[in-house]
Write a protein that holds these residues in place. Structure first.
Motif, PDB file in Angstrom:
ATOM      1  N   PHE A  24       0.777  -0.977  -0.019  1.00 19.77           N
ATOM      2  CA  PHE A  24       0.046   0.038  -0.038  1.00 19.77           C
ATOM      3  C   PHE A  24       0.762   1.335  -0.016  1.00 19.77           C
ATOM      4  O   PHE A  24       1.818   1.157   0.732  1.00 19.77           O
ATOM      5  N   THR A  26       0.049   5.490   0.137  1.00 23.40           N
ATOM      6  CA  THR A  26      -0.971   6.786  -0.013  1.00 23.40           C
ATOM      7  C   THR A  26      -0.354   8.102  -0.254  1.00 23.40           C
ATOM      8  O   THR A  26       0.826   8.026   0.296  1.00 23.40           O
ATOM      9  N   HIS A  27      -0.436   8.838  -1.052  1.00 26.34           N
ATOM     10  CA  HIS A  27      -0.013   9.989  -1.484  1.00 26.34           C
ATOM     11  C   HIS A  27      -1.053  11.062  -2.012  1.00 26.34           C
ATOM     12  O   HIS A  27      -2.197  10.754  -2.327  1.00 26.34           O
ATOM     13  N   THR A  39      -6.048  12.684  -2.469  1.00 28.30           N
ATOM     14  CA  THR A  39      -5.156  11.630  -2.144  1.00 28.30           C
ATOM     15  C   THR A  39      -5.643  10.264  -2.778  1.00 28.30           C
ATOM     16  O   THR A  39      -6.932  10.151  -3.253  1.00 28.30           O
ATOM     17  N   THR A  41      -4.807   5.951  -2.806  1.00 27.40           N
ATOM     18  CA  THR A  41      -3.799   4.948  -2.197  1.00 27.40           C
ATOM     19  C   THR A  41      -3.823   3.741  -3.160  1.00 27.40           C
ATOM     20  O   THR A  41      -4.939   3.326  -3.650  1.00 27.40           O
ATOM     21  N   LYS A  42      -2.644   3.234  -3.442  1.00 25.53           N
ATOM     22  CA  LYS A  42      -2.271   2.268  -4.486  1.00 25.53           C
ATOM     23  C   LYS A  42      -2.255   1.128  -3.713  1.00 25.53           C
ATOM     24  O   LYS A  42      -1.461   0.907  -2.864  1.00 25.53           O
ATOM     25  N   ASP A  75      -6.407   1.598  -7.557  1.00 26.53           N
ATOM     26  CA  ASP A  75      -6.302   2.925  -6.961  1.00 26.53           C
ATOM     27  C   ASP A  75      -7.579   3.007  -6.147  1.00 26.53           C
ATOM     28  O   ASP A  75      -8.593   2.723  -6.559  1.00 26.53           O
ATOM     29  N   ALA A  81     -10.898   3.986   0.165  1.00 31.95           N
ATOM     30  CA  ALA A  81      -9.524   4.118   0.683  1.00 31.95           C
ATOM     31  C   ALA A  81      -9.409   3.961   2.137  1.00 31.95           C
ATOM     32  O   ALA A  81      -8.658   3.194   2.766  1.00 31.95           O
ATOM     33  N   LYS A  82     -10.148   4.975   2.808  1.00 31.70           N
ATOM     34  CA  LYS A  82      -9.931   5.012   4.597  1.00 31.70           C
ATOM     35  C   LYS A  82     -10.800   3.670   4.837  1.00 31.70           C
ATOM     36  O   LYS A  82      -9.714   3.068   5.756  1.00 31.70           O
ATOM     37  N   LEU A  85      -7.832   0.879   4.534  1.00 27.05           N
ATOM     38  CA  LEU A  85      -6.658   1.056   5.267  1.00 27.05           C
ATOM     39  C   LEU A  85      -7.093   0.932   6.832  1.00 27.05           C
ATOM     40  O   LEU A  85      -6.070   0.422   7.177  1.00 27.05           O
ATOM     41  N   GLN A  93      -1.386   5.801   7.337  1.00 25.45           N
ATOM     42  CA  GLN A  93      -1.351   6.116   5.986  1.00 25.45           C
ATOM     43  C   GLN A  93      -2.463   7.070   5.769  1.00 25.45           C
ATOM     44  O   GLN A  93      -2.192   7.998   5.132  1.00 25.45           O
ATOM     45  N   TYR A  94      -3.573   6.608   6.246  1.00 25.90           N
ATOM     46  CA  TYR A  94      -4.797   7.552   6.038  1.00 25.90           C
ATOM     47  C   TYR A  94      -4.740   8.916   6.753  1.00 25.90           C
ATOM     48  O   TYR A  94      -4.785   9.905   6.149  1.00 25.90           O
TER      49      TYR A  94
END
Length: 98
Positions: A24, A26-27, A39, A41-42, A75, A81-82, A85, A93-94
């Protein structure tokens, strides 16, 4: 384009994914198709079948996999994503990017 991560973090993510583990990253991110998201997250893994199997538990579909950057990845955006994660124990990361 990715923002807010170090080269070391990117390399570690790619190495883990290439070893066949679910990785994972995240960016910060901007894509004009999704202006509401800041943002991404991959979730990546070189083993496509493992990635597909992992994704099923979260309702992710095989056809959503991206095959760029030498490894397959999903993606993950927004609440999706939240939730993922947090369930994966990666709250850091979140919260780092929100």
């Amino acid at each position: 384009m990715a923002f807010g991560i170090t080269k070391t973090e990117l390399v570690a993510f790619k190495e883990k994914a290439q070893r066949g583990e679910i990785a994972f990253l995240t960016h910060y991110w901007y894509d004009p198709r999704f202006p509401q998201y800041k943002t991404v997250t991959k979730a990546g893994c070189a083993d496509v079948e493992k990635l597909v199997s992992w994704g099923k538990q979260y309702g992710l579909k095989r056809e959503w996999i991206h095959y760029r950057e030498d490894f397959p990845h999903f993606d993950l955006l927004g609440e999706n994503a939240k939730e993922i994660l947090i369930q994966e124990g990666l709250e850091d990361q979140y919260y780092r990017f929100h």
